[in-house]
Scaffold this active site. Structure first.
Site, short mmCIF file in Angstrom:
data_model
loop_
_atom_site.label_atom_id
_atom_site.label_comp_id
_atom_site.label_asym_id
_atom_site.label_seq_id
_atom_site.Cartn_x
_atom_site.Cartn_y
_atom_site.Cartn_z
N SER A 1 0.84 -1.19 0.00
CA SER A 1 0.00 0.00 0.00
C SER A 1 0.88 1.25 0.00
O SER A 1 1.98 1.25 -0.57
CB SER A 1 -0.94 -0.05 1.21
OG SER A 1 -1.88 0.98 1.15
N LYS B 1 -5.04 3.10 -3.31
CA LYS B 1 -4.40 2.49 -2.13
C LYS B 1 -5.36 2.45 -0.93
O LYS B 1 -5.26 1.54 -0.11
CB LYS B 1 -3.12 3.24 -1.77
CG LYS B 1 -2.02 3.13 -2.83
CD LYS B 1 -1.57 1.70 -3.06
CE LYS B 1 -0.29 1.64 -3.90
NZ LYS B 1 0.10 0.26 -4.25
#
Ligand code: COA
Length: 289
Positions: A159, A177
């Site tokens: 992420s 993300k």
């Protein structure tokens, strides 16, 4: 690009040399810097790895280079796979299982990024990044699920930290993300009872990475390091160590977490766009109309 880790990762580090002996990791985005070093670490510690990439030449080259860290045949390149295409990922999983017999760990790391404000971001540009990062992560885990159920394996999503606050020129990546984090949290809850752990790693400013090259032009590095509470940029080894921890038995009760590896940087805001905000941003948006 060359390997960033070597045998010193074991001899000078805290990890047992055979920690991942007999294990197999399936990595999307292994051609990029972050996922590559994650793979290097696992291979150095005994794992076999399948590297899944879109580019034929880069995927093959990276696999050849990483395999120098281990016995021959430890790294399988699977090129020409687009994570947006679920069928292609199913084929990649089948090829991995045919070669190595199993999948224990998944790194869902394929990502797309570029700097663009909302006026310069076409709907297709936004969709491309969300599809690569978010749909691609979903497709990756879904395609690996039958093998993960057998191995009671573990998933690590790659992420970022830039959706914890508003970062200009990164609406597409931040949205993607944020979705990856949400996906990881939900799958941690759904798959936990089946013995599968899901976690996220969120790299901050890590030096010598493709992300930094794309996002941080000029003399950004010095200023960025000064803005990090720990007063330095991250290293790829920082990413490798946290990755090893999260897959290792030491993290067997760690599930549904998001680990920022950024020296505390996100707490002090979007340093890399400071010079571009708001004057250059406003000029850029107005220039489109
Ligand atoms: N600024 C604005 N729009 C951009 C852009 C940029 N710098 N680069 C690409 N786009 C747009 C394209 O114009 C296209 O939109 P359009 O059809 O409306 O013109 C859309 O993004 C898709 O581009 P395309 O090149 O067809 O998509 P792709 O799927 O082949 O590539 C990207 C995906 C755009 C994310 C590409 O940058 C990529 O492949 N990146 C992979 C590596 C990477 O980004 N790694 C980052 C690690 S931090």
């Amino acid at each position: 690009m060359v390997n960033t880790l070597d045998a010193a990762f074991i001899s000078k580090g805290p990890w047992k040399s055979n920690l991942f002996q007999g294990k197999v990791v399936f990595v999307t985005g292994g051609g990029g810097t972050i996922c590559r070093v994650q793979t290097e670490a696992l291979v150095l510690l005994g794992a076999k790895a399948a590297i899944i990439g879109r580019s034929e030449s880069n995927t093959i080259t990276v696999a050849e280079e990483i395999s120098k860290l281990a016995e021959p045949g430890a790294v399988l390149p699977i090129p020409k796979i687009d994570v947006r295409d679920y069928k292609q990922l199913e084929q990649a999983v089948a090829q991995t299982v045919k070669t190595f017999g199993r999948i224990d760990y998944v790194i869902a790391g394929a990502a797309g990024n570029f700097i663009a404000d909302v006026a310069h971001l076409s709907p297709n540009a936004f969709k491309s990044v969300v599809d690569i990062d978010l749909l691609g992560s979903f497709n990756t885990v879904k395609a690996c699920l039958p093998e993960l159920l057998k191995s009671k394996g573990s998933v690590l999503f790659v992420s970022a930290t830039l959706h914890y606050y508003g970062v200009p020129f990164q609406a597409h990546v931040g949205a993607a993300k944020a979705g990856v984090d949400a996906l990881s949290n939900a799958l941690a809850v759904e798959l936990g009872p089946l013995g599968i752990r899901c976690n996220c790693i969120a790299p901050g400013p890590i030096e010598n990475t493709e992300g930094m090259r794309r996002l941080a032009p000029g003399d950004f590095k010095t200023r960025a390091a000064e803005a990090v509470p720990l007063q330095r940029l991250g290293t790829t080894k920082d990413i490798a160590d946290v990755t090893v921890f999260l897959f290792s038995p030491a993290a067997s009760f760690v599930n549904g977490t998001i680990t920022a590896v950024d020296g505390g940087a996100w707490h002090v805001g979007a340093t890399f766009t400071r010079d571009m905000y708001p004057k250059r941003l406003v000029e850029s948006i107005k220039s489109k109309f």
